[in-house]
Scaffold this motif. Structure first.
Motif, PDB file in Angstrom:
ATOM      1  N   ALA A   1      -4.732  -1.051  -8.267  1.00  0.00           N
ATOM      2  CA  ALA A   1      -3.412  -1.781  -7.935  1.00  0.00           C
ATOM      3  C   ALA A   1      -2.143  -1.558  -9.054  1.00  0.00           C
ATOM      4  N   GLY A   2      -3.026  -1.640  -9.895  1.00  0.00           N
ATOM      5  CA  GLY A   2      -1.895  -1.772 -11.920  1.00  0.00           C
ATOM      6  C   GLY A   2      -1.505  -0.412 -11.647  1.00  0.00           C
ATOM      7  N   ALA A   3      -2.157   0.191 -11.571  1.00  0.00           N
ATOM      8  CA  ALA A   3      -1.743   1.638 -12.047  1.00  0.00           C
ATOM      9  C   ALA A   3      -0.757   2.903 -10.858  1.00  0.00           C
ATOM     10  N   SER A   4      -0.771   2.329  -9.882  1.00  0.00           N
ATOM     11  CA  SER A   4      -0.199   2.354  -8.621  1.00  0.00           C
ATOM     12  C   SER A   4       1.908   1.493  -9.309  1.00  0.00           C
ATOM     13  N   ILE A   5       1.322   0.171  -8.933  1.00  0.00           N
ATOM     14  CA  ILE A   5       2.559  -0.592  -9.360  1.00  0.00           C
ATOM     15  C   ILE A   5       3.214   0.206 -11.079  1.00  0.00           C
ATOM     16  N   VAL A   6       2.145   0.600 -11.934  1.00  0.00           N
ATOM     17  CA  VAL A   6       3.136   1.227 -13.131  1.00  0.00           C
ATOM     18  C   VAL A   6       3.464   2.407 -13.054  1.00  0.00           C
ATOM     19  N   ARG A   7       2.351   3.069 -12.296  1.00  0.00           N
ATOM     20  CA  ARG A   7       3.957   4.469 -11.930  1.00  0.00           C
ATOM     21  C   ARG A   7       4.566   4.094 -11.105  1.00  0.00           C
ATOM     22  N   GLU A   8       4.940   3.999 -10.184  1.00  0.00           N
ATOM     23  CA  GLU A   8       5.975   3.745  -9.537  1.00  0.00           C
ATOM     24  C   GLU A   8       7.211   3.173 -10.268  1.00  0.00           C
TER      25      GLU A   8
ATOM     26  N   ALA B   1      -8.946   1.527  -3.095  1.00  0.00           N
ATOM     27  CA  ALA B   1      -9.545   2.938  -3.825  1.00  0.00           C
ATOM     28  C   ALA B   1     -10.580   3.864  -2.359  1.00  0.00           C
ATOM     29  N   PHE B   2     -10.839   2.880  -1.691  1.00  0.00           N
ATOM     30  CA  PHE B   2     -11.836   3.648  -0.420  1.00  0.00           C
ATOM     31  C   PHE B   2     -10.674   4.334   0.959  1.00  0.00           C
ATOM     32  N   ALA B   3      -9.363   3.644   0.405  1.00  0.00           N
ATOM     33  CA  ALA B   3      -9.075   4.432   1.991  1.00  0.00           C
ATOM     34  C   ALA B   3      -7.373   4.269   1.246  1.00  0.00           C
ATOM     35  N   PRO B   4      -7.527   5.606  -0.347  1.00  0.00           N
ATOM     36  CA  PRO B   4      -5.261   4.973  -0.166  1.00  0.00           C
ATOM     37  C   PRO B   4      -4.281   5.748   0.225  1.00  0.00           C
ATOM     38  N   GLY B   5      -4.918   6.608   1.534  1.00  0.00           N
ATOM     39  CA  GLY B   5      -3.225   5.866   2.021  1.00  0.00           C
ATOM     40  C   GLY B   5      -2.035   7.449   1.203  1.00  0.00           C
ATOM     41  N   GLU B   6      -1.042   7.274   2.330  1.00  0.00           N
ATOM     42  CA  GLU B   6       0.044   8.258   1.952  1.00  0.00           C
ATOM     43  C   GLU B   6       1.162   7.242   1.974  1.00  0.00           C
ATOM     44  N   ALA B   7       1.874   7.686   0.341  1.00  0.00           N
ATOM     45  CA  ALA B   7       3.237   7.304   0.701  1.00  0.00           C
ATOM     46  C   ALA B   7       4.251   7.346   1.468  1.00  0.00           C
TER      47      ALA B   7
ATOM     48  N   VAL C   1      -3.064  -2.740   7.845  1.00  0.00           N
ATOM     49  CA  VAL C   1      -2.985  -1.146   6.528  1.00  0.00           C
ATOM     50  C   VAL C   1      -1.561  -1.481   5.664  1.00  0.00           C
ATOM     51  N   ILE C   2      -2.452  -0.582   4.527  1.00  0.00           N
ATOM     52  CA  ILE C   2      -1.207  -0.331   3.016  1.00  0.00           C
ATOM     53  C   ILE C   2      -2.104   0.890   2.927  1.00  0.00           C
ATOM     54  N   SER C   3      -0.930   1.212   2.181  1.00  0.00           N
ATOM     55  CA  SER C   3      -1.305   2.522   1.217  1.00  0.00           C
ATOM     56  C   SER C   3      -1.457   2.322  -0.478  1.00  0.00           C
ATOM     57  N   GLY C   4      -1.651   2.536  -1.010  1.00  0.00           N
ATOM     58  CA  GLY C   4      -1.293   2.208  -2.498  1.00  0.00           C
ATOM     59  C   GLY C   4      -0.240   2.607  -3.449  1.00  0.00           C
ATOM     60  N   ALA C   5       0.849   3.498  -2.368  1.00  0.00           N
ATOM     61  CA  ALA C   5       1.845   3.753  -3.331  1.00  0.00           C
ATOM     62  C   ALA C   5       2.872   3.525  -2.401  1.00  0.00           C
ATOM     63  N   ASP C   6       2.403   2.850  -0.862  1.00  0.00           N
ATOM     64  CA  ASP C   6       3.067   1.845  -0.541  1.00  0.00           C
ATOM     65  C   ASP C   6       3.831   0.543  -0.779  1.00  0.00           C
ATOM     66  N   PHE C   7       2.108   0.068  -0.768  1.00  0.00           N
ATOM     67  CA  PHE C   7       2.154  -1.813  -1.484  1.00  0.00           C
ATOM     68  C   PHE C   7       2.674  -1.612  -2.905  1.00  0.00           C
ATOM     69  N   ALA C   8       2.231  -0.215  -4.340  1.00  0.00           N
ATOM     70  CA  ALA C   8       3.356   0.044  -5.028  1.00  0.00           C
ATOM     71  C   ALA C   8       4.756  -0.334  -4.966  1.00  0.00           C
ATOM     72  N   SER C   9       5.628   0.075  -4.218  1.00  0.00           N
ATOM     73  CA  SER C   9       6.807   0.204  -3.856  1.00  0.00           C
ATOM     74  C   SER C   9       7.329  -0.975  -3.441  1.00  0.00           C
ATOM     75  N   ALA C  10       6.298  -1.608  -2.596  1.00  0.00           N
ATOM     76  CA  ALA C  10       7.084  -3.477  -1.982  1.00  0.00           C
ATOM     77  C   ALA C  10       6.997  -4.184  -3.403  1.00  0.00           C
ATOM     78  N   VAL C  11       6.220  -4.209  -4.003  1.00  0.00           N
ATOM     79  CA  VAL C  11       6.109  -4.859  -5.385  1.00  0.00           C
ATOM     80  C   VAL C  11       7.157  -4.374  -6.359  1.00  0.00           C
ATOM     81  N   VAL C  12       7.805  -3.582  -6.612  1.00  0.00           N
ATOM     82  CA  VAL C  12       8.490  -2.912  -8.022  1.00  0.00           C
ATOM     83  C   VAL C  12       9.593  -3.569  -6.381  1.00  0.00           C
ATOM     84  N   ASP C  13       9.717  -3.126  -5.133  1.00  0.00           N
ATOM     85  CA  ASP C  13      10.636  -3.279  -4.702  1.00  0.00           C
ATOM     86  C   ASP C  13      11.302  -4.736  -5.185  1.00  0.00           C
ATOM     87  N   GLU C  14      10.605  -5.621  -5.107  1.00  0.00           N
ATOM     88  CA  GLU C  14      10.545  -7.335  -5.397  1.00  0.00           C
ATOM     89  C   GLU C  14      10.572  -7.608  -6.265  1.00  0.00           C
ATOM     90  N   ILE C  15      10.445  -6.430  -7.629  1.00  0.00           N
ATOM     91  CA  ILE C  15      10.956  -6.443  -9.084  1.00  0.00           C
ATOM     92  C   ILE C  15      12.705  -6.069  -8.933  1.00  0.00           C
TER      93      ILE C  15
END
Length: 213
Positions: free
Chosen positions: A13-20, A159-165, A185-199
């Motif tokens: 989760a952290g690495a995805s948020i960092v990238r976004e 990580a078992f189901a990363p999905g797509e953005a 369901v939620i992909s790693g990229a879209d979850f990270a996007s939601a977190v950074v959107d909240e920021i």
């Protein structure tokens, strides 16, 4: 541009948020116990244990927002609640916004119902689920001055189901979200996007919210 510190910034989760966050031009610092296998350009990586209060203080002092994406594993198996509580105290004292990435088990099946973590969980998930639920409960009594959010992903996330953005997601409160077929369901990229959107555009102040399709 915000100064964002991600604790556990090399985990899933952290690495995805960092990238976004870095992709949006934020000044990002990632803390972890080990160096990243694939560092993100422009991100400052720091190594240290969150059991060390000096490391925790350093992680908070230069930030506008601190996001804890830690898991109760390894040295944090029995210490994560106290670590996140202390990070919240430091954030409150510094006027820093504090976010915690929780788990699906911290959610409720219906408004006002007990959290999933309070019921029967598979043995392999029980301890972690109950620890993260305890962190969510502890934030409810956090210092008045702390602007916190606790965010939970869908059931199928990791990580078992990363999905797509996809660029799309739904937000809910502390009740689990599912689609018309009952899938959560939620992909790693879209979850990270939601977190950074909240920021970028804060909407959940001292609130637990969830993200799913």
């Amino acid at each position: 541009m915000a100064r964002i510190t991600v604790i556990g910034g090399t985990g899933y989760a952290g690495a995805s948020i960092v990238r976004e966050a870095a992709a949006r031009g934020h000044e990002v610092t990632a803390y972890s116990r080990s160096a990243p296998a694939e560092p993100v350009p422009g991100v400052r990586y720091e190594q240290g244990s969150m059991l060390d209060d000096e490391v925790r203080a350093r992680a908070v002092e230069r930030a506008d927002v601190v996001v804890s994406a830690l898991s109760p594993r390894g040295e944090l198996t029995r210490e994560l609640l106290s670590v996140d509580t202390r990070l919240g105290e430091l954030a409150a004292a510094a006027g820093v916004r504090f976010g915690v990435v929780g788990g699906y088990s911290s959610l409720r099946p219906a408004p006002g119902a007990p959290r999933f973590a309070d019921g029967d969980l598979p043995p392999e998930f029980a301890a972690e689920g109950r620890t993260m639920a305890a962190v969510a409960d502890a934030l409810l009594s956090a210092p008045e001055g702390l602007d916190w959010f606790f965010v939970s992903p869908a059931a199928q996330y990791g990580a078992f189901a990363p999905g797509e953005a996809t660029g799309a997601y739904r937000l809910g409160g502390d009740v689990a979200i599912a689609d018309a077929d009952g899938k959560s369901v939620i992909s790693g990229a879209d979850f990270a996007s939601a977190v950074v959107d909240e920021i970028d555009n804060p909407k959940h102040h001292r609130m637990h919210f969830s993200v799913a399709y």
